[in-house]
Scaffold this active site. Structure first.
Site, PDB file in Angstrom:
ATOM      1  CB  SER A 137      56.977  29.082  92.454  1.00  0.00           C
ATOM      2  OG  SER A 137      56.150  29.198  91.122  1.00  0.00           O
ATOM      3  CG  HIS A 194      59.044  32.915  92.013  1.00  0.00           C
ATOM      4  ND1 HIS A 194      59.797  33.685  91.744  1.00  0.00           N
ATOM      5  CD2 HIS A 194      58.515  32.078  90.876  1.00  0.00           C
ATOM      6  CE1 HIS A 194      60.326  33.478  90.414  1.00  0.00           C
ATOM      7  NE2 HIS A 194      59.502  32.631  89.890  1.00  0.00           N
ATOM      8  CG  ASP A 253      56.681  31.108  88.047  1.00  0.00           C
ATOM      9  OD1 ASP A 253      57.768  31.918  87.607  1.00  0.00           O
ATOM     10  OD2 ASP A 253      56.480  30.373  88.794  1.00  0.00           O
ATOM     11  CG  MET A 312      54.837  31.179  82.269  1.00  0.00           C
ATOM     12  SD  MET A 312      54.571  29.406  82.525  1.00  0.00           S
ATOM     13  CE  MET A 312      55.393  28.952  84.192  1.00  0.00           C
ATOM     14  CG  HIS A 335      60.049  34.457  86.488  1.00  0.00           C
ATOM     15  ND1 HIS A 335      60.430  33.130  86.862  1.00  0.00           N
ATOM     16  CD2 HIS A 335      60.912  34.972  85.529  1.00  0.00           C
ATOM     17  CE1 HIS A 335      61.283  32.865  85.505  1.00  0.00           C
ATOM     18  NE2 HIS A 335      61.486  33.838  84.859  1.00  0.00           N
ATOM     19  CG  ASP A 350      62.274  30.087  89.174  1.00  0.00           C
ATOM     20  OD1 ASP A 350      61.680  29.120  89.796  1.00  0.00           O
ATOM     21  OD2 ASP A 350      61.796  30.831  88.362  1.00  0.00           O
TER      22      ASP A 350
HETATM   23  C1  DX5 Z   1      59.484  27.941  85.704  1.00  0.00           C
HETATM   24  C2  DX5 Z   1      59.218  28.841  86.994  1.00  0.00           C
HETATM   25  C3  DX5 Z   1      59.400  28.451  88.292  1.00  0.00           C
HETATM   26  C4  DX5 Z   1      58.507  27.185  88.676  1.00  0.00           C
HETATM   27  C5  DX5 Z   1      59.472  26.306  89.570  1.00  0.00           C
HETATM   28  O1  DX5 Z   1      59.304  28.292  84.518  1.00  0.00           O
HETATM   29  O2  DX5 Z   1      59.722  29.967  86.533  1.00  0.00           O
HETATM   30  O3  DX5 Z   1      59.221  29.533  89.247  1.00  0.00           O
HETATM   31  O4  DX5 Z   1      57.396  27.511  89.383  1.00  0.00           O
HETATM   32  O5  DX5 Z   1      58.633  25.314  89.797  1.00  0.00           O
HETATM   33  P1  DX5 Z   1      59.526  24.060  90.518  1.00  0.00           P
HETATM   34  O6  DX5 Z   1      60.013  24.529  91.682  1.00  0.00           O
HETATM   35  O7  DX5 Z   1      58.455  22.901  90.618  1.00  0.00           O
HETATM   36  O8  DX5 Z   1      60.761  23.669  89.558  1.00  0.00           O
HETATM   37 ZN    ZN Z   2      59.729  31.573  87.962  1.00  0.00          ZN
END
Ligand code: DX5
Ligand code: ZN
Length: 220
Positions: free
Chosen positions: A12, A37, A39, A41, A70, A179
């Site tokens: 990620s 990946h 993310d 937000m 995501h 995830d």
């Molecule tokens: C959390 C994200 C994840 C995050 C995971 O909201 O969707 O993809 O990057 O991070 P780790 O592996 O550090 O838990």
């Molecule tokens: Zn994620």
């Protein structure tokens, strides 16, 4: 979607060095990672804001891996076409953010992307019963979405088994991606429970040798 029995590893980018993104994406290109990946937000669906479209487009230009986007945003339907244009290969929306989930999934697939549906830790796998044949990825959140580096929620292990049962029962070709909080120890348990794909942010980018860490995850 799996080409062999190997686990799909999806580092990620959230835990990468944003002042040196090119260097980190090149590291991923040169590693055994299968997917990258990303993310997204919005500060509304989750209590944090990450990065947006210009970053996805820029990463797409230099990344040789499958882009696994995501969306942790409300009203994801507004942006499906745009993320397709930006280069998303897999587009995952949250069950909790989609009142017309079936329509959302159909739009993602009509544009040629793989469709994923993510479930927050409190959301039951059984709610996917009516769409599991329409999707490519069941994504189980093993942390509350919004931040990297959180502690793994153990209940995700049972959810992986329940998701695999549902997929089998319905004869779906969906894979199970997990995830949040993935490291070698939680990753091993997840693979034993039936997970097909593992997202790992802080564990990969916080390790002394991310390429080796990705390889270790691949061997699980
Ligand atoms: C959390 C994200 C994840 C995050 C995971 O909201 O969707 O993809 O990057 O991070 P780790 O592996 O550090 O838990
Ligand atoms: Zn994620």
């Amino acid at each position: 979607m799996k080409t062999n029995n190997d686990i799909i590893v999806a580092p990620s980018l959230l835990s990468a060095d944003f002042a040196n993104l090119q260097k980190d994406v090149e590291m991923i290109n040169n590693s055994q990672a299968d997917w990258l990946h990303l993310d997204i937000m919005d500060g509304v669906f989750v209590p944090n804001i990450s990065f947006g479209m210009p970053v996805v487009g820029a990463v797409h230009k230099i990344c040789t891996k499958v882009l696994d986007v995501h969306l942790m945003i409300v009203e994801p339907d507004k942006f499906i076409d745009e993320f397709c244009k930006l280069g998303a290969d897999v587009l995952t929306v949250h069950y909790e953010a989609c009142p017309h989930l079936h329509r959302t999934i159909q739009r993602i697939k009509a544009l040629g992307m793989k469709a994923g549906v993510a479930l927050n830790p409190h959301t039951s796998v059984s709610l996917l019963e009516e769409v599991v044949n329409d999707i490519d990825v069941v994504m189980l959140m093993s942390v509350n979405p919004g931040f990297g580096g959180q502690k793994f929620i153990e209940n995700a292990l049972d959810k992986v088994s329940r998701a695999k049962e549902l997929i089998l029962k319905r004869n779906s070709s969906a894979i199970v991606e997990v995830d949040g909080g993935v490291n070698l120890s939680t990753g091993k348990q997840l693979v034993e429970a039936g997970a097909d794909a593992l997202v790992a942010g802080s564990f990969v980018f916080g390790s002394p040798n991310p390429v080796d860490t990705i390889q270790d995850l691949k061997k699980l």
